[in-house]
Design an enzyme around this catalytic site. Structure first.
Site, PDB file in Angstrom:
ATOM      1  CG  HIS A  47     -29.286  -5.063 -32.698  1.00  0.00           C
ATOM      2  ND1 HIS A  47     -28.856  -4.315 -31.626  1.00  0.00           N
ATOM      3  CD2 HIS A  47     -29.072  -4.299 -33.803  1.00  0.00           C
ATOM      4  CE1 HIS A  47     -28.394  -3.157 -32.059  1.00  0.00           C
ATOM      5  NE2 HIS A  47     -28.501  -3.123 -33.379  1.00  0.00           N
ATOM      6  CG  ASP A  54     -46.552  -1.395 -42.120  1.00  0.00           C
ATOM      7  OD1 ASP A  54     -46.203  -2.417 -42.750  1.00  0.00           O
ATOM      8  OD2 ASP A  54     -47.202  -0.471 -42.659  1.00  0.00           O
ATOM      9  CG  ASP A 106     -51.830  -6.305 -44.728  1.00  0.00           C
ATOM     10  OD1 ASP A 106     -52.557  -7.308 -44.641  1.00  0.00           O
ATOM     11  OD2 ASP A 106     -50.650  -6.370 -45.116  1.00  0.00           O
ATOM     12  CB  CYS A 158     -31.108  -6.065 -27.763  1.00  0.00           C
ATOM     13  SG  CYS A 158     -29.662  -6.432 -28.782  1.00  0.00           S
ATOM     14  CB  CYS A 181     -28.067  -1.849 -28.130  1.00  0.00           C
ATOM     15  SG  CYS A 181     -29.556  -2.823 -28.455  1.00  0.00           S
ATOM     16  CB  CYS A 195     -26.090  -5.247 -27.706  1.00  0.00           C
ATOM     17  SG  CYS A 195     -26.377  -4.789 -29.433  1.00  0.00           S
TER      18      CYS A 195
END
Length: 373
Positions: free
Chosen positions: A337, A268, A93, A308, A306, A311
């Site tokens: 996560h 974002d 940005d 990840c 999930c 998890c």
């Protein structure tokens, strides 16, 4: 690989669309959510974590990297990609939003914005040319122009005056970084507050300057969802259909879905990472506040669907324990996560758009994340 800036549209569903944007560091499938790596890091994660969760592009912050460690140092050490060990695309940005958030510590003129560092109080000037120079030093794949983010509630006279300044700054940014230079793309930003005719005026002026992509700024600044969606629905179609469209600073699941429905390609927000550090976790069964006592003896995974690491490996009880004990691992697992959730949510959205069932997918997700979440 295509030349940087190539934007190839794929299947769409209503105004929602899929596409592929080529950058110097790879291709990005859209719609896409960009994790925020403010100071050259997505807080608590390594670049390998970002690869594992299939993050396609991350965001860096010009204001923070300019102040510390300094853009010239980053350039000397090979650019931001090498500095942080991330070889995928990076969007930076302009730093404008952070500067304008300083409120009493900054002053706006035609030349740019003068501000005092939040670190040591030292005075600095961000001109259009300066923010372009910083982003060229950082070597990001996509740089943003300097704009003024008008506060919510600003009257028409102020908003119109600010809009003109943003356009003049955009012209100076484009002049300082000609199209195609170094393979770094530059996106323009449409402002105009909550006045639809001023949004249209800003879009016309920014498009006339000519950029590789176009962003909608000045939303999610305190307005109601109804107000944001009203402006979004009118403003998104004003942006060129053959260029990427970016909705800045918006990240709640239902807001991402509304943005996609309006034809937005890129998003974002710090929401998933900040919420992770506060113990608020997103799952495909709804939101979980992991610090609640009900999870003290809960041996089940946070989200059984999930993939990840958190998890697959730990129970809700353990994640709660880490959070209550203020263990650093809590921030890491929770962030891992939440960003996995956002990555999967966007992948499913892209698939739903390709298959012509986006409306059903949106309704399904909105049922999990009702108004206010």
């Amino acid at each position: 690989m295509n030349a940087p800036g190539t934007f190839t549209l794929g299947p769409g569903d209503g105004s929602a669309r899929t596409a592929r944007l080529t950058t110097a560091h790879g291709e990005i499938e859209t719609p896409v959510f960009m994790p925020v790596g403010t100071q050259g890091t997505v807080k608590s994660l390594c670049p390998t974590d970002l690869q594992d969760i299939k993050a396609r592009i991350i965001l860096g912050n010009t204001y923070h990297l300019y102040l510390r460690p300094g853009d010239e140092l980053v350039a000397k050490l090979g650019g931001l990609h090498r500095f942080m060990g991330w070889d995928g695309p990076i969007l930076t940005d302009s730093g404008g939003f952070q500067v304008f958030s300083l409120s009493g510590l900054r002053r706006i003129t035609e030349e740019g914005v003068t501000f005092a560092s939040h670190i040591d109080g030292s005075k600095h000037l961000f001109s259009p040319e300066k923010v372009v120079s910083i982003q060229r030093n950082l070597g990001s794949d996509i740089m943003m122009v300097l704009d003024e983010c008008v506060p919510y509630g600003a009257d028409r006279a102020y908003t119109e005056k600010s809009l003109g300044l943003t356009t003049r700054w955009a012209r100076r940014c484009r002049k300082a970084h000609p199209a195609g230079d170094r393979g770094q793309l530059m996106f323009g930003i449409v402002q105009g507050g909550f006045f639809k005719d001023l949004r249209a005026q800003s879009a016309e002026q920014i498009i006339e300057v000519g950029f590789d992509g176009y962003a909608l700024g000045g939303l999610s600044v305190g307005e109601s969802r109804a107000e944001m969606y009203d402006i979004l629905g009118d403003a998104a179609p004003l942006l060129p259909a053959d260029r990427p469209r970016y909705l800045m600073g918006v990240g709640a699941p239902r807001d991402l879905l509304a943005g996609m429905a309006a034809g937005i390609d890129m998003f974002d927000c710090v929401l998933p990472t900040r919420n992770a550090r506060n113990g608020t976790l997103f799952t495909f069964q709804g939101k979980v506040n992991i610090k609640r006592a009900e999870y003290r003896e809960d041996d089940s995974p946070l989200d059984p669907t999930c993939p990840c690491y958190a998890c697959r490996t730990f129970s809700r009880a353990y994640l709660r324990h880490l959070y209550i004990a203020k263990e650093l691992l809590s921030y890491r697992l929770n962030t891992l996560h939440n960003l996995t959730f956002f990555s999967i949510m966007m992948e499913r959205a892209r698939q739903a758009i390709r298959e012509g069932r986006f409306a059903a997918y949106r309704a399904e997700m909105e049922a999990l994340y009702p108004e206010g979440e």
